[in-house]
Design a protein around this motif. Structure first.
Motif, PDB file in Angstrom:
ATOM      1  N   HIS A 420       0.625  -1.559  -0.375  1.00  0.00           N
ATOM      2  CA  HIS A 420       0.513  -0.461  -0.074  1.00  0.00           C
ATOM      3  C   HIS A 420       0.983   1.302  -0.001  1.00  0.00           C
ATOM      4  N   ASP A 421       2.085   1.081   0.738  1.00  0.00           N
ATOM      5  CA  ASP A 421       2.499   1.963   0.698  1.00  0.00           C
ATOM      6  C   ASP A 421       3.544   2.646  -0.211  1.00  0.00           C
ATOM      7  N   VAL A 422       4.139   1.189  -1.141  1.00  0.00           N
ATOM      8  CA  VAL A 422       4.819   1.521  -2.043  1.00  0.00           C
ATOM      9  C   VAL A 422       3.985   2.076  -3.673  1.00  0.00           C
ATOM     10  N   ALA A 423       2.803   1.860  -3.306  1.00  0.00           N
ATOM     11  CA  ALA A 423       1.540   1.784  -4.378  1.00  0.00           C
ATOM     12  C   ALA A 423       1.511   3.474  -4.015  1.00  0.00           C
ATOM     13  N   GLU A 424       1.056   4.253  -2.702  1.00  0.00           N
ATOM     14  CA  GLU A 424       0.804   5.565  -2.927  1.00  0.00           C
ATOM     15  C   GLU A 424       1.492   6.511  -3.168  1.00  0.00           C
ATOM     16  N   MET A 425       2.734   6.095  -2.241  1.00  0.00           N
ATOM     17  CA  MET A 425       4.008   7.143  -3.123  1.00  0.00           C
ATOM     18  C   MET A 425       4.559   6.619  -4.704  1.00  0.00           C
ATOM     19  N   LEU A 426       4.680   6.184  -5.128  1.00  0.00           N
ATOM     20  CA  LEU A 426       4.464   6.242  -6.968  1.00  0.00           C
ATOM     21  C   LEU A 426       3.638   6.271  -7.644  1.00  0.00           C
ATOM     22  N   ALA A 427       2.401   6.488  -6.959  1.00  0.00           N
ATOM     23  CA  ALA A 427       1.378   7.605  -7.762  1.00  0.00           C
ATOM     24  C   ALA A 427       1.334   8.662  -7.368  1.00  0.00           C
ATOM     25  N   ALA A 428       1.990   9.313  -6.083  1.00  0.00           N
ATOM     26  CA  ALA A 428       2.398  10.527  -5.787  1.00  0.00           C
ATOM     27  C   ALA A 428       3.355  11.321  -6.453  1.00  0.00           C
ATOM     28  N   VAL A 429       4.410  10.794  -6.120  1.00  0.00           N
ATOM     29  CA  VAL A 429       5.886  11.480  -7.503  1.00  0.00           C
ATOM     30  C   VAL A 429       5.650  11.578  -8.811  1.00  0.00           C
ATOM     31  N   LYS A 430       4.173  10.888  -9.584  1.00  0.00           N
ATOM     32  CA  LYS A 430       4.200  11.290 -10.770  1.00  0.00           C
ATOM     33  C   LYS A 430       3.597  12.271 -10.379  1.00  0.00           C
ATOM     34  N   PHE A 431       2.731  12.084  -9.664  1.00  0.00           N
ATOM     35  CA  PHE A 431       1.654  14.283  -9.455  1.00  0.00           C
ATOM     36  C   PHE A 431       2.742  14.894  -9.528  1.00  0.00           C
ATOM     37  N   LEU A 432       4.109  15.028  -8.892  1.00  0.00           N
ATOM     38  CA  LEU A 432       4.626  16.231  -9.008  1.00  0.00           C
ATOM     39  C   LEU A 432       5.239  16.497  -9.894  1.00  0.00           C
ATOM     40  N   ARG A 433       5.554  15.094 -11.086  1.00  0.00           N
ATOM     41  CA  ARG A 433       6.048  15.755 -12.629  1.00  0.00           C
ATOM     42  C   ARG A 433       4.635  16.775 -12.965  1.00  0.00           C
ATOM     43  N   THR A 434       4.052  15.969 -12.486  1.00  0.00           N
ATOM     44  CA  THR A 434       1.915  16.441 -12.916  1.00  0.00           C
ATOM     45  C   THR A 434       2.023  18.535 -12.719  1.00  0.00           C
ATOM     46  N   ILE A 435       2.912  18.409 -11.568  1.00  0.00           N
ATOM     47  CA  ILE A 435       2.710  19.909 -11.213  1.00  0.00           C
ATOM     48  C   ILE A 435       3.930  20.953 -12.485  1.00  0.00           C
ATOM     49  N   ALA A 436       5.142  20.255 -12.038  1.00  0.00           N
ATOM     50  CA  ALA A 436       5.764  20.938 -13.101  1.00  0.00           C
ATOM     51  C   ALA A 436       5.649  20.931 -14.262  1.00  0.00           C
ATOM     52  N   ALA A 437       4.726  20.288 -14.633  1.00  0.00           N
ATOM     53  CA  ALA A 437       4.492  20.511 -16.430  1.00  0.00           C
ATOM     54  C   ALA A 437       3.642  21.340 -16.509  1.00  0.00           C
ATOM     55  N   ALA A 438       3.182  21.819 -15.628  1.00  0.00           N
ATOM     56  CA  ALA A 438       1.366  22.550 -15.606  1.00  0.00           C
ATOM     57  C   ALA A 438       2.302  24.292 -16.245  1.00  0.00           C
ATOM     58  N   PRO A 439       2.220  25.134 -17.251  1.00  0.00           N
ATOM     59  CA  PRO A 439       2.352  25.717 -18.041  1.00  0.00           C
ATOM     60  C   PRO A 439       2.522  27.088 -16.521  1.00  0.00           C
ATOM     61  N   ALA A 440       1.485  27.402 -15.537  1.00  0.00           N
ATOM     62  CA  ALA A 440       2.360  28.185 -14.305  1.00  0.00           C
ATOM     63  C   ALA A 440       4.039  27.826 -13.987  1.00  0.00           C
ATOM     64  N   ILE A 441       4.641  26.855 -13.813  1.00  0.00           N
ATOM     65  CA  ILE A 441       5.518  26.510 -13.690  1.00  0.00           C
ATOM     66  C   ILE A 441       6.275  25.935 -14.209  1.00  0.00           C
ATOM     67  N   ALA A 442       5.969  25.575 -15.340  1.00  0.00           N
ATOM     68  CA  ALA A 442       6.773  24.546 -16.211  1.00  0.00           C
ATOM     69  C   ALA A 442       7.912  25.979 -16.866  1.00  0.00           C
ATOM     70  N   GLU A 443       7.461  27.278 -17.021  1.00  0.00           N
ATOM     71  CA  GLU A 443       7.790  28.240 -18.241  1.00  0.00           C
ATOM     72  C   GLU A 443       8.829  28.897 -17.211  1.00  0.00           C
ATOM     73  N   ALA A 444       9.255  28.380 -15.867  1.00  0.00           N
ATOM     74  CA  ALA A 444      10.214  28.814 -15.129  1.00  0.00           C
ATOM     75  C   ALA A 444      11.060  27.870 -14.723  1.00  0.00           C
ATOM     76  N   ILE A 445      10.903  26.915 -15.380  1.00  0.00           N
ATOM     77  CA  ILE A 445      12.112  25.353 -15.202  1.00  0.00           C
ATOM     78  C   ILE A 445      12.858  25.627 -16.268  1.00  0.00           C
TER      79      ILE A 445
END
Length: 538
Positions: A420-445
């Motif tokens: 359970h803990d491994v699966a939810e952390m895997l899903a969570a770290v993928k969401f970090l990249r979803t955030i970084a790909a969002a236009p507002a911050i992607a342009e600053a990266i």
């Protein structure tokens, strides 16, 4: 031999509150035993100074967990406060209570009086919230809570926009009607200084004639007459001393020290005690068991423009922010490294958030060994987004290694030991990249630095978070509360099962970890526990 009505062992987030509550009427004498020293230190009082106290043995127990298979064999550093105020004097100051359901779960596990509707009035009474009073927040209490929205780094505002673009709502108050969403953290400071439990509760109590605080006093054993706790043996200045309690002994050492002291006093797993040559006073396998802790990780990016790195790293920047702090008590040194945050669900089907976010407008990819370089970040512009799990299912344990009270206990975290803990952390770290790909911050990266774009497969992501994750310093439940001694250490009134005159009041009694930072709930537990002691000794 010194005689008091109550002895409180530990002056941390809960112990400081207990001492203040018990002494407020003036009717009872209170002794507080603190193994550490004074909190009147510059890097304790300066909010961002916790980067300096992270390894400082003058204020920190500097525990180390056992090598953990779940963390790729790493032996994690576990800082805990060894100073007046305990861990509230060296923590990151984020003020998050947890979710309504967390406390309702406590109540439903057989602990009446611990549901959300029961503890909400206590949280409100504790607070002096700068954002104002409402149905959920309080004003006029001992703990000043600072609203940081107007002070955050510009990059933090891009983060807030990006997470909304990634699907989370804006949430102005994680302790309000709902926790889910993205926003700016409120922190426990006042006028640019840390608002620890010592500053909020213990220091005012120390002005009373009926309160006596002993520092450099390591509790070594609880003293009993029959099955009743009557005092404490402690070491101070190389000498063994004793103090007597006419009414109760209250253990508030925290989730590591409290089970350690109980075990040293003959309360705990019978086999463990006998193996260490300790006579069994009360056999209870739950003492030190059920350890829960949040595990966290950061992802780091190089930015196209300056971050706090360019202000906190060069000598002239240190001088600038230092002068601003000394003269005005504001600026980066008056804040936490975690400016923005949030709570989200890794699966929309979940009823409530199971992950917490942290945004830091600087990066520390290149630390020196044994250093947490908050005040000496990377030489290039970087920022990090981190996360931690809210309700992990992995369980560990705290056990003594010997009868020597100065020997650190064995800490087995068992991080990521469930699927359970491994699966939810895997899903969570993928969401970090979803955030970084969002236009507002992607342009600053400019680029992703950690873990780096080559880490893509599920297997590689899991391997990475096992290698780079670690505690976010929220251990709880090692003396957990419950109605039955078969599954718990203390009763719903925090009395140690099977014994008299002895309670545990700190985060170790949490039946389960709260969804978020634990300091607020620990302070509330101290407040409620102190009230219970007074009611039972009326």
């Amino acid at each position: 031999m010194k005689q008091f009505d109550f002895i409180v062992i530990g002056s941390g987030s809960a112990g400081s509150v207990v001492a203040e509550r018990l002494s407020a009427s003036g009717r009872h004498t209170v002794l507080v035993l603190e193994a550490g020293g004074s909190d009147r230190r510059f890097f304790v009082q300066m909010p961002l100074g916790y980067g300096k106290t992270f390894f400082d043995p003058a204020v920190n127990w500097n525990y180390r967990a056992e090598p953990d298979p779940g963390l790729a064999g790493n032996a994690d550093h576990w800082p805990r406060g060894k100073v007046l105020g305990g861990s509230s004097s060296i923590n990151a100051m984020v003020w998050v209570r947890g979710q309504r359901e967390d406390f309702d779960d406590w109540r439903d596990a057989g602990n009446p009086g611990w549901g959300y509707d029961d503890v909400l009035p206590l949280f409100k009474a504790i607070e002096d919230n700068e954002a104002g009073e409402d149905a959920w927040r309080g004003r006029g209490g001992p703990v000043h809570v600072t609203e940081l929205t107007r002070f955050v780094h510009p990059l933090c505002n891009l983060y807030l926009q990006a997470v909304q673009q990634a699907g989370l709502p804006l949430n102005p108050d994680f302790n309000g009607e709902r926790q889910e969403g993205v926003g700016v953290y409120q922190i426990t400071t006042r006028n640019g200084r840390r608002m620890s439990a010592a500053r909020a509760f213990l220091r005012p109590a120390m002005k009373r004639a009926n309160v006596h605080v002993e520092t450099g006093a390591l509790a070594t054993r609880i003293l009993f007459e029959g099955r009743r706790a009557v005092g404490v043996e402690y070491l101070q200045g190389g000498h063994k001393r004793e103090a007597r309690a006419g009414r109760e002994v209250i253990v508030s050492g925290g989730s590591i020290n409290s089970p350690q002291l109980l075990q040293l006093s003959g309360i705990g797993p019978a086999a463990l005690l006998r193996d260490n040559g300790i006579s069994v006073l009360e056999a209870n396998d739950n003492v030190g068991a059920h350890l829960q802790d949040h595990q966290g990780i950061n992802y780091t990016w190089r930015a196209k423009s300056a971050t706090l790195n360019q202000l906190l790293r060069p000598w002239w920047g240190k001088m600038l922010v230092g002068a601003r702090y000394l003269l005005l008590r504001n600026g980066p040194l008056s804040m936490s490294m975690n400016q923005g945050g949030g709570f989200f669900r890794t699966d929309p089907a979940l009823a409530r958030p199971n992950m917490q976010l942290y945004f830091q407008a600087f990066s520390t990819v290149l630390p020196k060994p044994g250093e947490r370089p908050i005040l000496s970040p990377d030489p290039w512009p970087g920022f990090s987004i981190g996360l931690s799990n809210c309700r992990p299912t992995s369980r560990g344990a705290i056990t003594i290694r010997s009868t020597d009270p100065q020997e650190h206990p064995k800490i087995v975290a068992n991080a990521f030991s469930t699927d359970h803990d491994v699966a939810e952390m895997l899903a969570a770290v993928k969401f970090l990249r979803t955030i970084a790909a969002a236009p507002a911050i992607a342009e600053a990266i400019d680029e992703e630095v950690l873990p780096g774009p080559s880490i893509r497969s599920d297997e590689d992501l899991i391997e990475d978070f096992r290698k780079r994750s670690g505690t976010v310093y929220h251990p709880v439940s090692t003396c957990r509360m419950g109605p039955d001694a078969a599954t718990a250490v203390v009763s719903p009134r925090l009395k140690v099962h099977g014994l008299e005159g002895l309670r545990v009041i700190d985060a170790s009694v949490f039946p389960n970890v709260v969804s978020g930072n634990t300091n607020a709930a620990a302070i509330m537990t101290g407040w409620k526990g102190g009230e219970m002691v007074l009611e039972d000794n009326a």
